[in-house]
Design a protein around this motif. Structure first.
Motif, PDB file in Angstrom:
ATOM      1  N   PHE A 181       0.832  -1.199   0.000  1.00 45.53           N
ATOM      2  CA  PHE A 181       0.000   0.000   0.000  1.00 45.53           C
ATOM      3  C   PHE A 181       0.872   1.257   0.000  1.00 45.53           C
ATOM      4  CE2 PHE A 181      -2.753   3.092   2.250  1.00 45.53           C
ATOM      5  CZ  PHE A 181      -3.722   3.177   1.270  1.00 45.53           C
ATOM      6  N   GLY A 182       1.884   1.247   0.861  1.00 46.44           N
ATOM      7  CA  GLY A 182       2.767   2.412   0.949  1.00 46.44           C
ATOM      8  C   GLY A 182       3.482   2.659  -0.351  1.00 46.44           C
ATOM      9  N   ILE A 183       3.991   1.587  -0.945  1.00 44.17           N
ATOM     10  CA  ILE A 183       4.793   1.783  -2.149  1.00 44.17           C
ATOM     11  C   ILE A 183       3.929   2.183  -3.336  1.00 44.17           C
ATOM     12  CG2 ILE A 183       4.964  -0.480  -3.273  1.00 44.17           C
ATOM     13  CD1 ILE A 183       8.141   0.278  -2.651  1.00 44.17           C
ATOM     14  N   THR A 184       2.659   1.723  -3.354  1.00 47.33           N
ATOM     15  CA  THR A 184       1.782   2.176  -4.443  1.00 47.33           C
ATOM     16  C   THR A 184       1.479   3.664  -4.276  1.00 47.33           C
ATOM     17  OG1 THR A 184       0.389   0.568  -3.363  1.00 47.33           O
ATOM     18  CG2 THR A 184       0.237   0.656  -5.714  1.00 47.33           C
ATOM     19  N   LEU A 185       1.276   4.101  -3.038  1.00 46.59           N
ATOM     20  CA  LEU A 185       1.008   5.528  -2.805  1.00 46.59           C
ATOM     21  C   LEU A 185       2.146   6.381  -3.352  1.00 46.59           C
ATOM     22  CD1 LEU A 185      -0.501   6.162   0.728  1.00 46.59           C
ATOM     23  CD2 LEU A 185      -1.117   7.258  -1.401  1.00 46.59           C
ATOM     24  N   ILE A 186       3.385   6.034  -2.936  1.00 45.89           N
ATOM     25  CA  ILE A 186       4.542   6.819  -3.347  1.00 45.89           C
ATOM     26  C   ILE A 186       4.736   6.710  -4.862  1.00 45.89           C
ATOM     27  CG2 ILE A 186       7.046   7.014  -3.163  1.00 45.89           C
ATOM     28  CD1 ILE A 186       5.684   8.015  -0.754  1.00 45.89           C
ATOM     29  N   GLY A 187       4.638   5.461  -5.363  1.00 41.74           N
ATOM     30  CA  GLY A 187       4.837   5.243  -6.787  1.00 41.74           C
ATOM     31  C   GLY A 187       3.806   6.007  -7.611  1.00 41.74           C
ATOM     32  N   GLY A 188       2.554   5.962  -7.175  1.00 40.39           N
ATOM     33  CA  GLY A 188       1.495   6.662  -7.883  1.00 40.39           C
ATOM     34  C   GLY A 188       1.752   8.153  -7.924  1.00 40.39           C
ATOM     35  N   LEU A 189       2.158   8.682  -6.772  1.00 42.00           N
ATOM     36  CA  LEU A 189       2.437  10.113  -6.676  1.00 42.00           C
ATOM     37  C   LEU A 189       3.543  10.511  -7.647  1.00 42.00           C
ATOM     38  CD1 LEU A 189       1.245  12.257  -4.902  1.00 42.00           C
ATOM     39  CD2 LEU A 189       3.123  11.950  -3.326  1.00 42.00           C
ATOM     40  N   LEU A 190       4.587   9.682  -7.682  1.00 43.87           N
ATOM     41  CA  LEU A 190       5.718   9.988  -8.566  1.00 43.87           C
ATOM     42  C   LEU A 190       5.296   9.932 -10.023  1.00 43.87           C
ATOM     43  CD1 LEU A 190       8.759   8.227  -6.902  1.00 43.87           C
ATOM     44  CD2 LEU A 190       8.356  10.650  -7.195  1.00 43.87           C
ATOM     45  N   VAL A 191       4.516   8.882 -10.368  1.00 40.59           N
ATOM     46  CA  VAL A 191       4.104   8.715 -11.769  1.00 40.59           C
ATOM     47  C   VAL A 191       3.272   9.909 -12.214  1.00 40.59           C
ATOM     48  CG1 VAL A 191       2.622   7.376 -13.279  1.00 40.59           C
ATOM     49  CG2 VAL A 191       4.253   6.215 -11.807  1.00 40.59           C
ATOM     50  N   ILE A 192       2.301  10.297 -11.368  1.00 41.25           N
ATOM     51  CA  ILE A 192       1.450  11.439 -11.737  1.00 41.25           C
ATOM     52  C   ILE A 192       2.300  12.695 -11.868  1.00 41.25           C
ATOM     53  CG2 ILE A 192      -0.481  12.876 -11.014  1.00 41.25           C
ATOM     54  CD1 ILE A 192      -1.645  10.520  -9.623  1.00 41.25           C
ATOM     55  N   SER A 193       3.275  12.817 -10.958  1.00 37.44           N
ATOM     56  CA  SER A 193       4.114  14.003 -10.972  1.00 37.44           C
ATOM     57  C   SER A 193       4.904  14.104 -12.274  1.00 37.44           C
ATOM     58  CB  SER A 193       5.048  13.969  -9.775  1.00 37.44           C
ATOM     59  OG  SER A 193       5.895  15.066  -9.788  1.00 37.44           O
ATOM     60  N   VAL A 216       0.801  12.788   3.920  1.00 38.68           N
ATOM     61  CA  VAL A 216       0.490  11.556   3.193  1.00 38.68           C
ATOM     62  C   VAL A 216       1.770  10.802   2.853  1.00 38.68           C
ATOM     63  CG1 VAL A 216      -0.350  10.670   0.993  1.00 38.68           C
ATOM     64  CG2 VAL A 216      -1.718  12.292   2.282  1.00 38.68           C
ATOM     65  N   SER A 217       2.798  11.540   2.382  1.00 39.57           N
ATOM     66  CA  SER A 217       3.984  10.790   1.963  1.00 39.57           C
ATOM     67  C   SER A 217       4.733  10.245   3.175  1.00 39.57           C
ATOM     68  CB  SER A 217       4.884  11.636   1.079  1.00 39.57           C
ATOM     69  OG  SER A 217       5.112  12.868   1.669  1.00 39.57           O
ATOM     70  N   ILE A 218       4.746  10.991   4.287  1.00 35.35           N
ATOM     71  CA  ILE A 218       5.396  10.443   5.478  1.00 35.35           C
ATOM     72  C   ILE A 218       4.638   9.207   5.953  1.00 35.35           C
ATOM     73  CG2 ILE A 218       5.887  10.883   7.911  1.00 35.35           C
ATOM     74  CD1 ILE A 218       6.558  13.715   7.136  1.00 35.35           C
ATOM     75  N   PHE A 219       3.314   9.292   5.881  1.00 36.07           N
ATOM     76  CA  PHE A 219       2.490   8.139   6.256  1.00 36.07           C
ATOM     77  C   PHE A 219       2.819   6.937   5.377  1.00 36.07           C
ATOM     78  CE2 PHE A 219      -1.707   5.927   5.868  1.00 36.07           C
ATOM     79  CZ  PHE A 219      -1.697   5.388   7.136  1.00 36.07           C
ATOM     80  N   ALA A 220       2.946   7.186   4.070  1.00 36.35           N
ATOM     81  CA  ALA A 220       3.251   6.086   3.148  1.00 36.35           C
ATOM     82  C   ALA A 220       4.597   5.462   3.488  1.00 36.35           C
ATOM     83  CB  ALA A 220       3.241   6.594   1.709  1.00 36.35           C
ATOM     84  N   PHE A 221       5.598   6.321   3.747  1.00 36.56           N
ATOM     85  CA  PHE A 221       6.910   5.768   4.080  1.00 36.56           C
ATOM     86  C   PHE A 221       6.877   5.028   5.418  1.00 36.56           C
ATOM     87  CE2 PHE A 221       8.729   8.736   0.906  1.00 36.56           C
ATOM     88  CZ  PHE A 221       9.437   7.795   0.194  1.00 36.56           C
ATOM     89  N   ASN A 222       6.086   5.540   6.362  1.00 34.32           N
ATOM     90  CA  ASN A 222       5.952   4.816   7.631  1.00 34.32           C
ATOM     91  C   ASN A 222       5.332   3.445   7.414  1.00 34.32           C
ATOM     92  OD1 ASN A 222       7.137   6.428   9.511  1.00 34.32           O
ATOM     93  ND2 ASN A 222       5.297   7.609   9.934  1.00 34.32           N
ATOM     94  N   LEU A 223       4.329   3.397   6.516  1.00 36.85           N
ATOM     95  CA  LEU A 223       3.697   2.106   6.195  1.00 36.85           C
ATOM     96  C   LEU A 223       4.730   1.140   5.626  1.00 36.85           C
ATOM     97  CD1 LEU A 223       0.269   2.855   4.524  1.00 36.85           C
ATOM     98  CD2 LEU A 223       0.702   1.730   6.679  1.00 36.85           C
ATOM     99  N   ILE A 224       5.564   1.672   4.700  1.00 38.60           N
ATOM    100  CA  ILE A 224       6.590   0.817   4.093  1.00 38.60           C
ATOM    101  C   ILE A 224       7.517   0.289   5.182  1.00 38.60           C
ATOM    102  CG2 ILE A 224       8.566   0.802   2.543  1.00 38.60           C
ATOM    103  CD1 ILE A 224       7.142   2.836   0.832  1.00 38.60           C
ATOM    104  N   ALA A 225       7.922   1.193   6.085  1.00 37.83           N
ATOM    105  CA  ALA A 225       8.837   0.780   7.158  1.00 37.83           C
ATOM    106  C   ALA A 225       8.196  -0.310   8.008  1.00 37.83           C
ATOM    107  CB  ALA A 225       9.210   1.985   8.017  1.00 37.83           C
ATOM    108  N   LYS A 226       6.911  -0.122   8.325  1.00 43.86           N
ATOM    109  CA  LYS A 226       6.247  -1.104   9.171  1.00 43.86           C
ATOM    110  C   LYS A 226       6.140  -2.447   8.461  1.00 43.86           C
ATOM    111  CE  LYS A 226       2.868  -1.205  12.766  1.00 43.86           C
ATOM    112  NZ  LYS A 226       1.658  -0.639  13.367  1.00 43.86           N
ATOM    113  N   GLY A 227       5.866  -2.383   7.148  1.00 43.10           N
ATOM    114  CA  GLY A 227       5.798  -3.612   6.361  1.00 43.10           C
ATOM    115  C   GLY A 227       7.122  -4.352   6.399  1.00 43.10           C
ATOM    116  N   ILE A 228       8.220  -3.592   6.208  1.00 46.32           N
ATOM    117  CA  ILE A 228       9.542  -4.229   6.226  1.00 46.32           C
ATOM    118  C   ILE A 228       9.805  -4.839   7.598  1.00 46.32           C
ATOM    119  CG2 ILE A 228      12.010  -3.814   6.025  1.00 46.32           C
ATOM    120  CD1 ILE A 228      11.370  -1.554   4.124  1.00 46.32           C
ATOM    121  N   GLU A 229       9.440  -4.091   8.641  1.00 47.95           N
ATOM    122  CA  GLU A 229       9.654  -4.609  10.003  1.00 47.95           C
ATOM    123  C   GLU A 229       8.916  -5.922  10.205  1.00 47.95           C
ATOM    124  OE1 GLU A 229       8.546  -1.664  12.821  1.00 47.95           O
ATOM    125  OE2 GLU A 229      10.502  -0.697  12.748  1.00 47.95           O
ATOM    126  N   GLN A 230       7.654  -5.956   9.715  1.00 48.50           N
ATOM    127  CA  GLN A 230       6.867  -7.190   9.872  1.00 48.50           C
ATOM    128  C   GLN A 230       7.539  -8.357   9.164  1.00 48.50           C
ATOM    129  OE1 GLN A 230       2.897  -6.490   8.574  1.00 48.50           O
ATOM    130  NE2 GLN A 230       2.284  -5.483  10.475  1.00 48.50           N
TER     131      GLN A 230
END
Lengths: 345, 293
Positions: free
Chosen positions: A12-24, A288-302
Motif C-alpha cells: 500500500f505504501g509503495i503504491t502511494l509513493i509510486g502513484g504520486l511519482l508517476v502522476i508528478s 500523506v507521503s510520510i504516512f506512506a513511508f511509515n507504512l513501508i517501514a512497518k511492512g519491512i519490520e513485519q
C-alpha cells in the motif's frame, strides 16, 4: 524481496509513493499542457469582476488557487518528484556512508571510542535542524548576495547527508558490535577468520535486510527536516527573490525555483492568516507521503520479524526435548479441581 | 585508577564535545568562503574568536535588532530559563499523558486496542508543523465565529506558556505512549507478572505496583532521545509562535560564531547532565549497566 511485496502495508505504501511519482512525472511532461490554468480573475455573466485569485478550495481546485493564480493542487503534484527524490537520495547516501563508517567504527575504532563518542554526542545534543540551519543559512545568504539565488544543490545535499551521519554511524556501529558478540563469531575467529571474512560472511548478510529499513526511516527523517527547513525559509534547490504586486506597492517575495513542497510551505506561511488553504496542500502532501513511508517501514519490520533467527539462547532455552524420555505422571493426593473452579467463578 | 577515571570521565567528555561543537560552528560560519585558501584563514579566525568568547564570557556583548546591544550573560538569563521551562514542562505533560493513556489502553479490550494503535500510527506521520498550523487556525476560527479568544495564539511581548507547552507535548506523548506500550507488553510476559496474576492480584494493582515502575526505567533510559527530538521541534515552535525564547535568539545570531558556540554549549550541558543522571538512576534502580543496550 518477494515476501515484501506480499505484505499488505508495504504494498500500500509503495503504491502511494509510486502513484504520486508517476502522476508528478506525467504532469510535467504531458498533463501540463492539457490542464487549463485557472482564471486569474472571475467575471459573472455581465462581465463584472466578482472574484480574484486566491480562491478557496473547490471541486475544481481541491487545494485552492494561490495569490499568483496557480492551482495549488497541481503545484503540489509537480513538486512531489523533487521532494521525494531529494529525500530518497539523501537517505540512501546517509545509509550507505553510515554503514561504511559504522563498520569501521565497530571493527577498528574501538580503541578511540571516547573520541568518536564525543563527536557523536556533539551531534546528538545539537538538534539536527539547527545544525543544518547553521550550515545552510550562510550558503543561502552568500547565494542571494551574488544575485543568482541558486545555491549549489549538491553542496546542500552533502550538508543534509553529513548532518545525520555521526548518529547513524553510532547506531549501525552499535548494532554491529552487538552482533559481533554472538558466539558463532568467536568460533569463527578461533577458526582463523579475519575481519574481512567476518564482514563478508556474517556482518553484511545480517545487515542487508536492515539497510532497506534504515533507508525508509531516514527518508521519513529527511522529509520532516525538509518541512522544518521550509518553515524557516531555507529551501533546498535555491530561491529567487522576486518583486510582485503593482508598482505602488511592491512586495518582495521569495519563491522556490522548483515547486518543492518545503518551499511551498515556507512561502505560504506568511499567508497563513490571510488565505488559510494555501498552506493546506503541501501540509497534506507531506503528511500523506510520510504516512506512506511509515507504512513501508512497518511492512519491512513485519517481514523482518517473520524471519526466524534462532539464537543460541533460544535454542537452549527450549528444554522440551529433555522431557521426552520421562514417563507421564500423576499426582497422588488429588482433589477435585472442578469444585474450586466453580467456587471462584 | 578506575575510580578516578569514573569521576574525571564526564569532564573529559564535556571538554571534547565542546571542542567538537566549536569546530562545527567555525566550519559552518566560514563555509561559503571555502573555495579558496581565504576560507581556511577565516576558519582559524573563527576558532580563535570562539576560544576568546569562552575565556571572556562576562564581557561578551550581543547585538539585538538594529540598535540594542546587551551583555551576553544577561540575554542568556532572560531567554534560556524560558525555553528550558517550556521544554521540561512539555516533557512532564507528555509523560503524564502517555502514562495515563497507556493505563487506559492496558485495561481496554483487545479490539479497541488495535483500533487505537492504528490511529496513533497515522497521527505520528503528521509533522508537528501541521499541528501548530491547525491549532493556530482553529483558535482564530473560533475567535471569528464566537468572538472568544481562548488563548492568544501568537506571543507578543509577554511570555506565553500554555499553548506552546501543549503543542510541543503532542508528538512526544505519542512516542512515549508507544514506548510504554512496547515495554508493558514485554514486561507482561515476564514470570513475576504471571506470578502476581496467579496470586489473584488485580490488573490495577499489578499496573501500579509492578509494571509501571519497570516501564519508567525504560522511559528514563531513553529520555535523551525525546529531548533531542523536542529540541528540534522547539526551534520551529518558537518561530511559529513568535516566542522570545532561546532557540529563536540563536536563530537570529547564526552569523556570530562565538555566541552560537557558547549557546550550544549551554544547551548541551543540562542534557549531558540528564543523560548522566538517567544512566545512574537506571543503574541504581535495576543494577543493570545499560537497559537500552
Amino acid at each position: 524481496m518477494i515476501r515484501l511485496f506480499c505484505n499488505r502495508l508495504f504494498l500500500f505504501g509503495i503504491t502511494l509513493i509510486g502513484g504520486l511519482l508517476v502522476i508528478s512525472f506525467l504532469y510535467s511532461y504531458y498533463l501540463k499542457e492539457i490542464i487549463p490554468t485557472p482564471e486569474f480573475m472571475l467575471y459573472d455573466d455581465n462581465n463584472r469582476l466578482i472574484d480574484k485569485a486566491p480562491y478557496p478550495p473547490s471541486w475544481q481546485h481541491p487545494f485552492g488557487v494561490d495569490r499568483y493564480g496557480e492551482d495549488v493542487f497541481w503545484k503540489v503534484v509537480d513538486g512531489a518528484k523533487y521532494t521525494i527524490a531529494i529525500a530518497l537520495v539523501v537517505s540512501i547516501f546517509r545509509v550507505l556512508l553510515g554503514t561504511l563508517s559504522g563498520i569501521v567504527y565497530a571493527f577498528y575504532l574501538s580503541r578511540f571510542r571516547t573520541l568518536v563518542d564525543a563527536v557523536i554526542r556533539a551531534y546528538r545534543f545539537i538538534p539536527i535542524i539547527f545544525l543544518t540551519l547553521l550550515f545552510l543559512v550562510p550558503l543561502q545568504l552568500a547565494a542571494l548576495e551574488t544575485g543568482s539565488g541558486k545555491t549549489s544543490m549538491p553542496l546542500q545535499m552533502v550538508i543534509l547527508i553529513v548532518a545525520a551521519l555521526p548518529i547513524l554511524t553510532g547506531l549501525i556501529g552499535n548494532e554491529i558490535s552487538v552482533f559481533l558478540k554472538n558466539e558463532f563469531i568467536d568460533c569463527s575467529r578461533l577458526l582463523g577468520a579475519g575481519n574481512l571474512h567476518l564482514l563478508r560472511k556474517h556482518v553484511i548478510p545480517y545487515l542487508r535486510p536492515r539497510l532497506l529499513l534504515y533507508v525508509v526511516q531516514q527518508t521519513v527523517q529527511t522529509l520532516l527536516l525538509l518541512v522544518h527547513l521550509g518553515v524557516l525559509g531555507v529551501l533546498v534547490g535555491g530561491i529567487k527573490e522576486v518583486v510582485k504586486g503593482d508598482i505602488f506597492k511592491p512586495e518582495k517575495a521569495v519563491l522556490s525555483l522548483s515547486n518543492e513542497w518545503s518551499g511551498l510551505i515556507g512561502l505560504s506561511y506568511r499567508e497563513l492568516m490571510l488565505d488559510q488553504w494555501i498552506v493546506l496542500g503541501p501540509c497534506i502532501a507531506f503528511s500523506v507521503s510520510i504516512f506512506a513511508f511509515n507504512l513501508i517501514a512497518k511492512g519491512i519490520e513485519q517481514v523482518l520479524s517473520e524471519r526466524k533467527y534462532v539464537t543460541f539462547h533460544e535454542l537452549h532455552s527450549n528444554t522440551q526435548s529433555d522431557w521426552n524420555d520421562k514417563q507421564p505422571f500423576d499426582f497422588i493426593h488429588k482433589k477435585d479441581v472442578r469444585q474450586y473452579e466453580s467456587s471462584s467463578l | 585508577m578506575e575510580k578516578v577515571w569514573r569521576w574525571v570521565k564526564p569532564f573529559v567528555e564535556i571538554f571534547m564535545t565542546v571542542c567538537i561543537i566549536s569546530l562545527l560552528v567555525a566550519l559552518a560560519t566560514s563555509i561559503p568562503f571555502f573555495r579558496s585558501l581565504q576560507g581556511f584563514y577565516l576558519f582559524l579566525e573563527k576558532l580563535i574568536q570562539i576560544a576568546n568568547g569562552f575565556l571572556h564570557m562576562d564581557t561578551l556583548t550581543v547585538q539585538i535588532g538594529e540598535s540594542r546591544t546587551e551583555h551576553f550573560l544577561y540575554i542568556i538569563s532572560e531567554y534560556y530559563p524560558y525555553s528550558l521551562i517550556i521544554l521540561f514542562s512539555a516533557f512532564c505533560v507528555s509523560f503524564f499523558i502517555a502514562a495515563s493513556l497507556s493505563y487506559i489502553y492496558f485495561i481496554l479490550p483487545k479490539k479497541i486496542k488495535k483500533w487505537i494503535s492504528s490511529l496513533l500510527f497515522f497521527i505520528q506521520s503528521i509533522p508537528d508543523v501541521v499541528f501548530i498550523f491547525a491549532i493556530q487556525l482553529s483558535i482564530i476560527w473560533i475567535f471569528k465565529q464566537t468572538g472568544w479568544l481562548i488563548i492568544d495564539p501568537i506571543a507578543g511581548m509577554d511570555k506565553v506558556y500554555v499553548l506552546p507547552i501543549l503543542t510541543l507535548s503532542i508528538l512526544p506523548s505519542i512516542f512515549l505512549f508507544q514506548t510504554m506500550i512496547l515495554a508493558v507488553s514485554e514486561e507482561y510476559k515476564k514470570p513475576y507478572v504471571e506470578l502476581a496474576r496467579a496470586k489473584g492480584l488485580s490488573k490495577h494493582h499489578i499496573w501500579f505496583h509492578h509494571l509501571f515502575r519497570n516501564v519508567v526505567v525504560h522511559v528514563v533510559s531513553n529520555m535523551q532521545y525525546y529531548f533531542w527530538f523536542m529540541l528540534s521541534n522547539l526551534l520551529v515552535l518558537e518561530f511559529l509562535f513568535n516566542m522570545r525564547g532561546f532557540m529563536a535568539f540563536l536563530r537570529m545570531q547564526l552569523h556570530q560564531a562565538d555566541i552560537v558556540a557558547i549557546s550550544l554549549t549551554f544547551l548541551f550541558l543540562p542534557f549531558y547532565l540528564i543523560d548522566w543522571l538517567s544512566k545512574r538512576v537506571v543503574f541504581i534502580m535495576t543494577g543493570e549497566k545499560d537497559v537500552s543496550g
